[in-house]
Design an enzyme around this catalytic site. Structure first.
Site, PDB file in Angstrom:
ATOM      1  CG  ASP A  38       0.465   1.081   6.380  1.00  0.00           C
ATOM      2  OD1 ASP A  38       0.727   2.533   6.369  1.00  0.00           O
ATOM      3  OD2 ASP A  38       0.802   0.934   5.273  1.00  0.00           O
ATOM      4  CB  ALA A 272     -12.514 -15.796 -23.066  1.00  0.00           C
ATOM      5  CB  CYS A 280      -0.529  -4.979 -10.825  1.00  0.00           C
ATOM      6  SG  CYS A 280       0.566  -4.972  -9.704  1.00  0.00           S
TER       7      CYS A 280
END
Length: 471
Positions: A38, A272, A280
């Protein structure tokens, strides 16, 4: 040509997907050298931290890294060396939703994917299997293949695979250890099938062969978007029903329990809440919307867009419930928000419902105190600055305080809002909380984790998502 035996893997991108995935591959495949690269020096330093202060929080991840790091798992900023030495390269970079230009607000920004692909082509001096690990729109692999072939050195051949991740944050390590399936997509040529077999051989070190699914390249890419869209659709469906429950006096817990007993439906993703978040769900559905529109399928696009619109509606509805219950105004009132991560057992705040709630509270000129056990203060300030572009950080800090315990957050507040389902919030000493709050004291449970009756016995006024006041 027979499948290549993979002995060296490079993963470009040390984030939420690349880090855990390749750490587990290294743990399960001690004969394969895995290097995660990275360009972000601070992130790599955190992965290499002597105290194992890793850049992401995920239960079980530290133990995996402790066992493999320095043995056959390495973290580096030397991207070129990683590419040159690897047989197989995972491209696991960020693919955020575009903020400007064509497709803004819907399509994925593939800048980092293209940059990584061009780097592979520029640096590679031998044949490579390049694996698309990031969540991408359908047919992205085709673009990657075009770039690689146009820029490759003479005698260098690239095979492209799609290997989407199906991890849930908070259970990512368990998901990697025992995946429901591993999906590998390839071109249906002999070279494509051989490359597919090479990657399947890596996973076969710990995943049963029957759970390694091999499909066409485009099917693999679409399956990832489809899986997340279907899961998000279930959440939006139960949240839509929660609004009906509140209006009729039904109990969403009882409704979801009853329908979950149907074997055709099942009980998962029927809880809920104040709304889904994470990196995502929303991104992938918007991707699907954009794909549908670009394929001239407006009815399909409208269908999937509604899943996101219902999610936004649920968050706005919950904010309004807080305002309405607190005598139609929260101006100058003090509210505790417990939880800032988009869900428990992660420090990830992307698309977190808490951000939307706090933004709404700030627009009503309330004072907000935040506590989350894993989210860094710097991340909270960054997220609130992005969510409130009309306010300076200095102005935000006049209305928002961040503290380091739930009890401290609740002290002398008019209301407590549960925004993330952290286990510790179930175990708070609510009697002590009540004694230190302004009366009447209100609790708003946006995650269905508290015993509302016990809280009412203590003296709280309690509002719970999906439970109406009518009998």
């Amino acid at each position: 040509m027979s499948p290549v035996k993979v002995t060296k893997i490079c993963c470009i991108g040390a984030g939420y997907v690349g880090g855990p995935t390749c750490a587990v591959i290294a743990l399960k495949c001690p004969h394969i050298t895995v290097t995660i690269v990275d360009l972000n020096q601070a992130r790599i330093d955190a992965w290499n931290s002597p105290e194992f202060k890793l850049p992401i929080y995920e239960p079980g991840l530290e133990e995996v890294v402790r066992k493999a790091r320095g043995r056959n798992l390495f973290f580096s900023t030397d991207v070129d060396k990683g590419i040159r030495e690897a047989d197989l390269i995972f491209v696991s970079v960020n693919t955020p939703t575009k903020k400007s230009g064509v497709g803004a607000g819907f399509s994925a920004d593939l800048t980092y994917v293209e940059s990584a692909t061009r780097r592979i082509a520029a640096v590679a001096t031998s044949n490579k299997i390049v694996v698309e690990k990031s969540t991408v729109p359908c047919r992205t692999a085709e673009s990657m293949r075009t770039i690689l072939e146009a820029n490759s050195k003479p005698g260098t051949h690239f095979d492209i695979l799609s290997n989407p991740e199906f991890l849930a944050e908070g259970t990512a390590i368990a998901d990697l250890f025992r995946p429901d399936r591993v999906l590998i997509g390839s071109l249906q040529t002999q070279e494509g099938k051989d490359a597919c077999a090479s990657l399947a051989e890596v996973y076969a070190n710990w995943v049963p062969r029957e759970q390694i699914l091999t499909v066409g390249l485009w099917s693999s890419e679409l399956s990832k978007l489809a899986a997340n869209a279907m899961l998000a659709q279930r959440i939006s469906s139960i949240n839509a029903l929660s609004a009906i429950c509140e209006a009729t006096g039904a109990n969403i817990d009882e409704v979801s329990h009853a329908i979950g007993y149907d074997s055709r439906i099942g009980p998962k993703f029927l809880r809920a809440s104040v709304g889904f978040g994470g990196s995502c769900f929303q991104k992938d559905i918007l991707n699907l919307v954009y794909l549908s529109e670009s394929l001239h399928l407006p009815q399909v696009a409208a269908y999937w867009r509604q899943v996101v619109e219902m999610n936004e509606y649920q968050k706005g509805r919950f904010s309004k419930t807080v305002v309405d219950t607190l005598f139609n105004t929260i101006t100058s009132k003090h509210i505790a928000v417990l939880g800032f991560a988009f869900k428990a057992d992660t420090g990830d705040t992307r698309e977190s419902a808490a951000i939307t709630l706090i933004r709404d509270f700030l627009s009503e000129r309330a004072y907000v105190t935040i506590y989350d056990p894993k989210v860094e203060e710097s991340q909270i300030w960054l997220d609130l600055s992005e969510a409130c572009p009309g306010m300076t950080l200095e102005a935000i800090k006049k209305q928002v305080t961040i503290v380091h315990s739930a009890l401290e957050a609740c002290k002398q507040k008019e209301a407590v809002v549960i925004a993330t389902e952290w286990k510790e919030f179930k175990e708070i000493d609510w009697k002590t909380v009540y004694s230190q709050m302004t009366k009447p004291a209100f609790v708003f449970d946006g995650r269905l984790i508290l015993d509302a009756e016990k809280l009412r016995e203590i003296g709280f006024t309690v509002k719970v998502i999906g439970r109406g006041d009518r009998l």
